[in-house]
Write a protein that holds these residues in place. Structure first.
Motif, PDB file in Angstrom:
ATOM      1  N   ARG A  41       0.825  -1.203   0.000  1.00  0.00           N
ATOM      2  CA  ARG A  41       0.000   0.000   0.000  1.00  0.00           C
ATOM      3  C   ARG A  41       0.850   1.239   0.000  1.00  0.00           C
ATOM      4  O   ARG A  41       1.901   1.271   0.645  1.00  0.00           O
ATOM      5  CB  ARG A  41      -0.838   0.068   1.284  1.00  0.00           C
ATOM      6  CG  ARG A  41      -1.817  -1.021   1.413  1.00  0.00           C
ATOM      7  CD  ARG A  41      -2.784  -0.790   2.549  1.00  0.00           C
ATOM      8  NE  ARG A  41      -4.028  -1.418   2.126  1.00  0.00           N
ATOM      9  CZ  ARG A  41      -5.212  -1.224   2.669  1.00  0.00           C
ATOM     10  NH1 ARG A  41      -5.334  -0.407   3.685  1.00  0.00           N
ATOM     11  NH2 ARG A  41      -6.271  -1.820   2.203  1.00  0.00           N
ATOM     12  N   GLU A  48      -3.288   8.079   5.112  1.00  0.00           N
ATOM     13  CA  GLU A  48      -4.458   7.674   4.333  1.00  0.00           C
ATOM     14  C   GLU A  48      -4.056   6.795   3.146  1.00  0.00           C
ATOM     15  O   GLU A  48      -3.073   7.066   2.465  1.00  0.00           O
ATOM     16  CB  GLU A  48      -5.187   8.926   3.825  1.00  0.00           C
ATOM     17  CG  GLU A  48      -6.507   8.654   3.142  1.00  0.00           C
ATOM     18  CD  GLU A  48      -7.514   8.015   4.086  1.00  0.00           C
ATOM     19  OE1 GLU A  48      -7.944   6.897   3.779  1.00  0.00           O
ATOM     20  OE2 GLU A  48      -7.837   8.628   5.124  1.00  0.00           O
ATOM     21  N   PHE A  49      -4.851   5.760   2.926  1.00  0.00           N
ATOM     22  CA  PHE A  49      -4.639   4.861   1.796  1.00  0.00           C
ATOM     23  C   PHE A  49      -4.685   5.633   0.480  1.00  0.00           C
ATOM     24  O   PHE A  49      -5.589   6.427   0.254  1.00  0.00           O
ATOM     25  CB  PHE A  49      -5.749   3.803   1.799  1.00  0.00           C
ATOM     26  CG  PHE A  49      -5.717   2.871   0.631  1.00  0.00           C
ATOM     27  CD1 PHE A  49      -5.121   1.627   0.736  1.00  0.00           C
ATOM     28  CD2 PHE A  49      -6.314   3.225  -0.572  1.00  0.00           C
ATOM     29  CE1 PHE A  49      -5.115   0.758  -0.354  1.00  0.00           C
ATOM     30  CE2 PHE A  49      -6.301   2.370  -1.657  1.00  0.00           C
ATOM     31  CZ  PHE A  49      -5.700   1.126  -1.550  1.00  0.00           C
ATOM     32  N   GLU A  52      -2.848   0.477  -3.892  1.00  0.00           N
ATOM     33  CA  GLU A  52      -2.319  -0.819  -3.474  1.00  0.00           C
ATOM     34  C   GLU A  52      -2.001  -1.664  -4.698  1.00  0.00           C
ATOM     35  O   GLU A  52      -2.759  -1.672  -5.659  1.00  0.00           O
ATOM     36  CB  GLU A  52      -3.347  -1.545  -2.600  1.00  0.00           C
ATOM     37  CG  GLU A  52      -2.856  -2.884  -2.070  1.00  0.00           C
ATOM     38  CD  GLU A  52      -3.865  -3.504  -1.108  1.00  0.00           C
ATOM     39  OE1 GLU A  52      -4.022  -2.982   0.001  1.00  0.00           O
ATOM     40  OE2 GLU A  52      -4.490  -4.497  -1.485  1.00  0.00           O
ATOM     41  N   LEU A  75       1.935  -6.176   3.279  1.00  0.00           N
ATOM     42  CA  LEU A  75       1.241  -7.176   4.091  1.00  0.00           C
ATOM     43  C   LEU A  75       1.335  -8.515   3.365  1.00  0.00           C
ATOM     44  O   LEU A  75       1.034  -8.599   2.176  1.00  0.00           O
ATOM     45  CB  LEU A  75      -0.224  -6.751   4.257  1.00  0.00           C
ATOM     46  CG  LEU A  75      -1.125  -7.542   5.200  1.00  0.00           C
ATOM     47  CD1 LEU A  75      -0.613  -7.472   6.635  1.00  0.00           C
ATOM     48  CD2 LEU A  75      -2.553  -6.990   5.139  1.00  0.00           C
TER      49      LEU A  75
ATOM     50  N   SER B 199     -11.476   3.259   1.100  1.00  0.00           N
ATOM     51  CA  SER B 199     -10.658   2.496   2.050  1.00  0.00           C
ATOM     52  C   SER B 199     -11.096   2.702   3.493  1.00  0.00           C
ATOM     53  O   SER B 199     -10.786   1.887   4.362  1.00  0.00           O
ATOM     54  CB  SER B 199      -9.187   2.877   1.893  1.00  0.00           C
ATOM     55  OG  SER B 199      -9.027   4.274   2.033  1.00  0.00           O
ATOM     56  N   ASN B 203     -11.026  -2.880   6.247  1.00  0.00           N
ATOM     57  CA  ASN B 203      -9.857  -3.155   7.077  1.00  0.00           C
ATOM     58  C   ASN B 203      -8.662  -3.422   6.167  1.00  0.00           C
ATOM     59  O   ASN B 203      -8.818  -3.605   4.960  1.00  0.00           O
ATOM     60  CB  ASN B 203     -10.130  -4.371   7.960  1.00  0.00           C
ATOM     61  CG  ASN B 203     -11.296  -4.140   8.900  1.00  0.00           C
ATOM     62  OD1 ASN B 203     -11.325  -3.158   9.619  1.00  0.00           O
ATOM     63  ND2 ASN B 203     -12.271  -5.041   8.865  1.00  0.00           N
ATOM     64  N   GLU B 204      -7.478  -3.503   6.767  1.00  0.00           N
ATOM     65  CA  GLU B 204      -6.277  -3.675   5.951  1.00  0.00           C
ATOM     66  C   GLU B 204      -6.290  -5.004   5.188  1.00  0.00           C
ATOM     67  O   GLU B 204      -5.694  -5.124   4.113  1.00  0.00           O
ATOM     68  CB  GLU B 204      -5.018  -3.576   6.821  1.00  0.00           C
ATOM     69  CG  GLU B 204      -3.769  -3.356   5.989  1.00  0.00           C
ATOM     70  CD  GLU B 204      -2.511  -3.175   6.837  1.00  0.00           C
ATOM     71  OE1 GLU B 204      -1.663  -2.366   6.450  1.00  0.00           O
ATOM     72  OE2 GLU B 204      -2.380  -3.849   7.886  1.00  0.00           O
ATOM     73  N   ASP B 205      -6.976  -6.001   5.726  1.00  0.00           N
ATOM     74  CA  ASP B 205      -7.031  -7.299   5.019  1.00  0.00           C
ATOM     75  C   ASP B 205      -8.126  -7.338   3.956  1.00  0.00           C
ATOM     76  O   ASP B 205      -8.385  -8.382   3.362  1.00  0.00           O
ATOM     77  CB  ASP B 205      -7.204  -8.452   6.018  1.00  0.00           C
ATOM     78  CG  ASP B 205      -8.540  -8.400   6.757  1.00  0.00           C
ATOM     79  OD1 ASP B 205      -9.373  -7.533   6.448  1.00  0.00           O
ATOM     80  OD2 ASP B 205      -8.740  -9.248   7.658  1.00  0.00           O
TER      81      ASP B 205
END
Lengths: 100, 286
Positions: A41, A48-49, A52, A75, B199, B203-205
């Motif tokens: 990401r 903030e995102f 990705e 991740l 986003s 969640n991150e997953d």
């Protein structure tokens, strides 16, 4: 060029000229080994995102960003890790990530 | 509509692989992910080559959608479980699309391909063999799709939710940062839109946040429950994700997805634009 949101093939072999693009790119590693299939990401300076991608088999990822301070965060089943990069403007800004 | 009716967990999915009347479908723009390994039994839906009209900027019509699903071996009474990469962006788009053509039971795999992979669940390269069906799509449900004139009329009157990243909203970026920066003729956002990046809902997953967390996110962002809502992004797939959250998870009644999104709006002549990153270059004049 893509019309959609699917990421182009992730590779470290950058075009000789990034043009006016501000590119943040690097490799995900666990120890000495590159990690493919990690979810990487790009987060802006507020966390903030922004985007990705999935790292290539060689662990490579690439983002087309803008000037500013960015965090790249990976991740993977093997773990996670992150790195920060300050992109001053157009050109290539390297940011490698080590997984814990 | 409750969460269980529209969303399945990776555990549920694994337990229902090969179950009668349940069809898994992976939806991606870049189908090399499917080809490199997918959930056992899942058919492939190619967002670009199968769901988009090859000539006009639109998605395929009712007859072509019927033909597509027939060729994939999907029946009207099947439970279709959609999943994909990119945090389910394209799967959410397909979900919206299936609903638009009246499919009765369609669900998203919570977390999509990412959660499945992070769980360490099995993927296969074997393509499923499904017999052809005789699928019959319904007339498109226009109550969930917004067009440009409606969007312009919604300025100052409805909730406009821009689900792109803050830098796209502000006009600093024209596209998500994993893509070269190209697309609409102008940067910025539709005036009066609130910016709630997709986003914020995940969640991150890649799984969706709880209903309680989601209500808090949109409440704090100023979404007015009493008004109709239009969600948009750049090409309509991230906004499908938010459309799914607002309508299917939180149960808001009148939520539309504007699939023309910023690539259309940001190229229209004469419409108002807010561009905070470049205040002098407003396109309202001239």
């Amino acid at each position: 060029m893509s019309d959609g949101c699917g990421a182009p093939q992730q590779t470290a072999t950058l075009e000789a000229d990034t043009g006016d693009q501000t590119v943040v790119a690097g490799k995900v590693r666990s120890g000495d080994q590159p990690v493919g299939g990690a979810f990487v990401r790009l987060l802006d300076s507020s966390g903030e995102f922004t985007a990705e991608v999935v790292s290539s088999d060689e662990g490579d990822f690439r983002f087309y960003a803008a000037s500013g301070t960015w965090t790249v965060r990976a991740l993977h089943r093997q773990g996670s890790g992150q790195a920060e990069v300050a992109a001053s403007g157009p050109g290539l800004h390297p940011a490698d990530i080590a997984l814990d | 509509m409750s969460r269980e009716d529209v969303l399945v967990s990776t555990e549920w999915a694994e337990q229902n692989l090969g179950a009668d009347k349940v069809v898994f479908a992976e939806v991606d723009e870049d189908t090399t992910a499917y080809d490199g390994g997918h959930i056992s039994g899942a058919v492939k839906l190619d967002w670009r080559n199968e769901l988009q009209d090859p000539v006009r900027r639109d998605f395929v019509g009712r007859d072509d959608f019927s033909e597509l699903l027939s060729s994939k071996g999907i029946s009207n009474d099947d439970t279709v479980v959609l999943y994909g990469g990119n945090n389910n962006w394209f799967a959410a788009y397909a979900y919206w699309y299936f609903k638009l053509y009246g499919h009765a039971d369609v669900r998203l795999l919570d977390g999509g391909r990412k959660k499945w992979e992070l769980d360490g669940r099995e993927l296969t390269k074997q393509e499923p063999q499904r017999s052809r069906t005789n699928y019959s799509a319904q007339d498109p449900d226009r109550s969930i799709r917004a067009f440009r004139d409606e969007v312009v009329n919604a300025i100052n009157t409805q909730n406009l939710v821009d689900v792109r990243s803050p830098d796209e909203f502000s006009g600093k970026l024209l596209a998500p940062a994993h893509l070269p920066q190209e697309s609409a003729q102008r940067g910025g956002h539709i005036p009066t839109a609130i910016n709630v990046p997709w986003s914020k809902a995940a969640n991150e997953d890649g799984t969706f946040k709880s209903d309680e967390e989601l209500r808090k996110v949109y409440g704090e962002a100023g979404l007015d429950d009493s008004k109709d809502t239009i969600a948009y992004c750049r090409i309509g797939e991230r906004s499908s994700h938010t459309w799914f959250v607002l309508r299917e998870l939180l149960g808001h009644s009148n939520v539309k997805n504007y699939d023309g999104s910023w690539t259309e709006y940001g190229s229209l002549i004469g419409v108002p634009i807010d561009n905070p990153s470049e205040k002098d270059s407003t396109t309202q004049g001239a």
